[in-house]
Write an enzyme that holds these catalytic residues in place. Structure first.
Site, PDB file in Angstrom:
ATOM      1  CB  CYS A 125      -9.463  -8.634   3.658  1.00 14.44           C
ATOM      2  SG  CYS A 125      -8.826  -9.543   5.084  1.00 14.44           S
TER       3      CYS A 125
ATOM      4  CG  HIS B 255      -8.451  -2.359   3.235  1.00 13.21           C
ATOM      5  ND1 HIS B 255      -9.382  -3.369   3.218  1.00 13.21           N
ATOM      6  CD2 HIS B 255      -7.336  -2.888   3.810  1.00 13.21           C
ATOM      7  CE1 HIS B 255      -8.850  -4.470   3.743  1.00 13.21           C
ATOM      8  NE2 HIS B 255      -7.622  -4.199   4.116  1.00 13.21           N
TER       9      HIS B 255
ATOM     10  CD  GLU C  33      -7.056   2.461   1.949  1.00 15.03           C
ATOM     11  OE1 GLU C  33      -8.141   2.447   1.330  1.00 15.03           O
ATOM     12  OE2 GLU C  33      -6.923   1.977   3.089  1.00 15.03           O
TER      13      GLU C  33
ATOM     14  CE  LYS D  32     -11.672  -3.399   6.684  1.00 14.51           C
ATOM     15  NZ  LYS D  32     -11.872  -2.557   5.479  1.00 14.51           N
TER      16      LYS D  32
ATOM     17  CG  PHE E   2      -3.183 -11.652   4.648  1.00 14.30           C
ATOM     18  CD1 PHE E   2      -3.046 -10.304   4.931  1.00 14.30           C
ATOM     19  CD2 PHE E   2      -3.077 -12.560   5.690  1.00 14.30           C
ATOM     20  CE1 PHE E   2      -2.807  -9.863   6.217  1.00 14.30           C
ATOM     21  CE2 PHE E   2      -2.837 -12.129   6.993  1.00 14.30           C
ATOM     22  CZ  PHE E   2      -2.701 -10.778   7.261  1.00 14.30           C
TER      23      PHE E   2
END
Length: 416
Positions: free
Chosen positions: A163, A303, A314, A336, A402
């Protein structure tokens, strides 16, 4: 080293099929989540995603050509076309040997792979694969097709860091130009992973939200009730260019790339380090590369996928980078919450959001987060509910993947 500027952008997202529509939806807090239409979800735990809306690739690409490309490549071509038009770029008077493509994708042609292998398994065992099977699935094919379409003979490759892929691509493009290896690079990323295999696989890993009753509210970064991310699809394309080259051709400069940093958690196959060690190192590396201190950053596009552990780590890393004294002044938002997670394309789309924030001095909101983790509720300005107006001179964008991959890019307002 040479200065690198942004001279064009193109976006294909679940909340807008071009850059301006995408931006307007972000500012309004529009969610792109809805029940999946691409396949029958009756046997799946997660039945929704952030799909593209009112979109047909054949409105942009002839059917005869489209059949040679997986959707992720089609998405890339469409976003790039907008970026080139947006940047008013005519390649003919330019040196195409000095123009490259660095693209990012985490999954490549996963839809094609799934279709072809399923058909083989259901057949009589005789291989009847499409002759375009391999060119359609390989992750690097989008960058190759882009270069072929426009005759660009400069540096050409694809970054794969899950990602973080498209942010990694942007940082690599930035470096190649400032090092004098290219004058212009088309960069960004694309992903078309709303498939049975992806939804099933991420679901088995317990990474996806299962809030099927209320998809539009399912992506809720920083909220105590978050239960996983929402899959998205699409592409983001950015034209990076040497400043002198851009000025010579009279380009409109949208922003400047200030710096980029990459690091690794070196911790777990899929999980982030509990204290966000890699995220901290990536942000610090980006700040060092940009030659600025953390207090210069006005906006952070986090993120923040809406996974329980990821969001928390984060925030811990962010507090470590910026210090508690700065946190109230730093606007953080998780776009997101609206677009879902575009996997390898997320960084490019969020870079565009960050650049637009600089252009308009307006920071998009984090939606759906109504019950913030008590420990962090009063320590961070998470730009909750609605967009906020403020002078934005520097914007930072985080992406993690990942495998522990970390990539952070910093953009700044262009001045002579």
């Amino acid at each position: 080293m040479r200065r690198v500027v942004v001279t064009g952008m193109g976006a294909l997202t679940p909340i807008g099929n071009n850059t301006e529509d995408f931006w307007q939806s972000l500012v309004k807090g529009v969610s792109g989540a809805a029940p999946i239409t691409k396949f029958d979800t009756s046997k799946f735990k997660t039945k929704f995603a952030c799909e593209l809306k009112d979109f047909d690739p054949q409105d942009f690409i002839p059917k005869s050509e489209a059949r040679r490309y997986d959707l992720f490549t089609q998405y890339a071509l469409i976003a790039v076309e907008e970026a080139l038009k947006n940047g008013n770029i005519d390649f003919e008077p330019l040196n195409k040997n000095r123009i490259g493509v660095i693209w990012g994708s985490g999954n490549g042609g996963i839809d094609t792979f799934q279709q072809q292998v399923t058909e083989f398994a259901q057949g009589d065992g005789t291989p009847r694969f499409n002759p375009f099977f391999i060119p359609k699935i390989i992750v690097d094919i989008a960058s190759g097709i882009i270069s072929i379409k426009y005759g660009l003979r400069g540096v050409n490759f694809t970054t794969v860091s899950a990602c973080a892929s498209s942010t990694t691509a942007i940082i690599d493009a930035f470096n190649y130009i400032r090092w004098g290896k290219a004058d212009m690079i088309i960069t960004g990323g694309s992903e078309a992973a709303i498939t049975e295999s992806s939804i099933g696989g991420f679901g088995a890993a317990k990474a996806l939200s299962t809030n099927n009753e209320n998809p539009g509210k399912a992506s809720m970064p920083f909220d105590v009730n978050r239960d996983g991310f929402v899959m998205g699809e699409g592409a983001g394309a950015i034209i990076l260019e040497d400043l002198e080259s851009a000025k010579k051709r009279g380009a409109t400069i949208l922003a400047e790339v200030a710096g980029g940093g990459m690091a690794a958690d070196a911790y777990h196959l899929t999980g982030t380090h509990p204290e966000g060690e890699g995220a901290y190192l990536g942000m610090m590396a980006a700040l060092e590369d940009a030659g600025i201190t953390a207090d210069k950053i006005d906006y952070l596009n986090a993120h923040a996928t809406s996974t329980p552990a990821g969001d928390t780590s984060e925030l811990l890393a962010t507090e470590r980078v910026f210090g508690s004294g700065k946190l109230g002044k730093l606007n953080i938002s998780a776009t997101k919450s609206m677009t879902g997670h575009l996997l390898g394309a997320a960084g490019a789309v969020e870079a565009i959001a960050s650049i637009k924030a600089i252009q308009h001095n307006l920071m998009p909101p984090t939606i759906n987060a109504t019950d913030i983790e008590p420990e962090y509720k009063d320590r961070f300005n998470l730009t909750l509910g609605k967009a906020q107006q403020k002078e934005v001179n520097y914007a930072m964008s985080n992406t993690f993947g990942f495998g522990g991959h970390v990539a952070t890019a910093i953009f700044k307002k262009y001045t002579e």
